[in-house]
Write a protein that holds these residues in place. Structure first.
Motif, PDB file in Angstrom:
ATOM      1  N   UNK A 140       0.734  -1.013  -0.467  1.00  0.00           N
ATOM      2  CA  UNK A 140       0.158   0.007   0.026  1.00  0.00           C
ATOM      3  C   UNK A 140       0.477   1.301  -0.096  1.00  0.00           C
ATOM      4  N   UNK A 141       1.816   1.385   1.224  1.00  0.00           N
ATOM      5  CA  UNK A 141       3.126   2.827   1.356  1.00  0.00           C
ATOM      6  C   UNK A 141       3.580   2.865  -0.202  1.00  0.00           C
ATOM      7  N   UNK A 142       3.573   1.755  -0.803  1.00  0.00           N
ATOM      8  CA  UNK A 142       4.560   1.288  -2.582  1.00  0.00           C
ATOM      9  C   UNK A 142       4.078   2.459  -2.782  1.00  0.00           C
ATOM     10  N   UNK A 143       2.755   1.722  -3.419  1.00  0.00           N
ATOM     11  CA  UNK A 143       1.528   2.181  -4.260  1.00  0.00           C
ATOM     12  C   UNK A 143       1.311   3.731  -4.361  1.00  0.00           C
ATOM     13  N   UNK A 144       1.046   3.981  -2.417  1.00  0.00           N
ATOM     14  CA  UNK A 144       0.286   5.471  -2.785  1.00  0.00           C
ATOM     15  C   UNK A 144       1.583   6.510  -2.713  1.00  0.00           C
ATOM     16  N   UNK A 145       3.297   6.144  -2.668  1.00  0.00           N
ATOM     17  CA  UNK A 145       4.351   7.083  -3.094  1.00  0.00           C
ATOM     18  C   UNK A 145       4.598   6.463  -5.173  1.00  0.00           C
ATOM     19  N   UNK A 146       4.382   5.717  -5.523  1.00  0.00           N
ATOM     20  CA  UNK A 146       4.403   5.751  -7.251  1.00  0.00           C
ATOM     21  C   UNK A 146       3.439   6.588  -7.502  1.00  0.00           C
TER      22      UNK A 146
END
Length: 292
Positions: A140-146
């Motif tokens: 989730x964190x990775x997708x929000x960051x991207x």
């Protein structure tokens, strides 16, 4: 100036914000209250029956904006027409709730183009079960960051909206803390105060903890959940409850960088319709704001 404060000020400069975690107490007492929007999920039944008429009634209640929740009525293929209709009512699109499915792959560009036509800057993911999963929160964190990088190129912000489960314990803090600490400063954190209180956490503390990131806040009282949670007993009408909204709003304006207060109504007491309950909460919120 320490690194956290420096980062905070740089983000404020980039996105036009005016507060930081070093705000003095007297500044909290002298703040400009953000405008008030309404999350359209609050009146989803009315929206389904009469989209344009419902927006007009909300404007007549004194709302300055609306936060969309996936229903654009007869304007689903005509964002420019919707923008013109909002303008005719004196309303702004304060933001939109959009699930990850609408922000992936080939759907991303048309989604952003539609929202940009409405002059929406804040795109908020309403819920994702990975947010309270030890096995899922990193993705989730990775997708929000991207997405934060992709949306920044369009002059837009991605954000995430909490429910209560995000405040379950995780790595000595909570899942919400993990999400906040592991996403860039330009990922907005939309606190839903109703769910924060339901989780027995302090919304004011979280606004202060992640200064400049509470750009839109859901003003709500939440009283019930599934069988695994204990119901609370309070009026879901803003102003009839016992919560210190005045202190929260002052903190949001001074520290949170809050652009919009977004009223959300999910419980309709005493046989009130969704529109009647929203109207009562709006009057209660107006009374609180008038004292600030």
């Amino acid at each position: 100036m320490n690194k956290i404060l420096l980062t905070c000020y740089l983000v404020f400069a980039l996105f036009g914000l005016t507060a930081c975690s070093g705000t003095e107490p007297n500044q909290i007492e002298n703040v400009q209250v953000p405008p008030v929007s309404v999350q359209l999920w609050s009146v989803k039944d009315a929206i389904e029956k009469d989209f344009k008429g419902t927006l007009k009634q909300l404007a007549d209640m004194g709302f300055q904006g609306v936060e969309f929740a996936g229903n654009y009525g007869e304007f689903s293929d005509n964002p420019q027409g919707l923008k013109e209709y909002l303008n005719s009512l004196g309303l702004k699109a304060s933001g939109a709730h959009v699930g990850f499915d609408g922000l992936r792959g080939e759907k991303l560009t048309p989604t952003l183009n539609f929202l940009k036509a409405l002059e929406i800057e804040m795109v908020i993911v309403p819920m994702d079960s990975r947010a309270w999963s030890p096995d899922g929160v990193e993705s989730l964190v990775a997708e929000l960051t991207e997405l934060s990088t992709k949306l920044a190129k369009q002059g837009m912000l991605i954000g995430y909206h909490n429910h209560d489960r995000e405040f379950d314990p995780y790595q000595n803090l909570t899942f919400w803390d993990y999400i906040a600490k592991n996403t860039p400063q330009n990922v907005l954190l939309q606190l839903d105060v109703g769910w924060v209180n339901f989780a027995d956490k302090d919304a004011i503390e979280y606004v202060k903890r992640y200064a400049g990131r509470t750009l839109a806040t859901h003003i709500k009282i939440r009283n019930y959940h599934g069988p695994d949670r204990t119901p609370q007993q309070a009026s879901p009408i803003i102003g009839e409850d016992q919560y210190d909204w005045a202190s929260l709003i002052k903190t949001q304006a001074a520290v949170g960088g809050t652009r919009w207060l977004v009223l959300e109504q999910e419980e309709y007491p005493d046989g009130l319709s969704s529109m009647q309950a929203v109207k009562k909460s709006k009057l209660g919120l107006d009374k609180i704001i008038s004292t600030l």
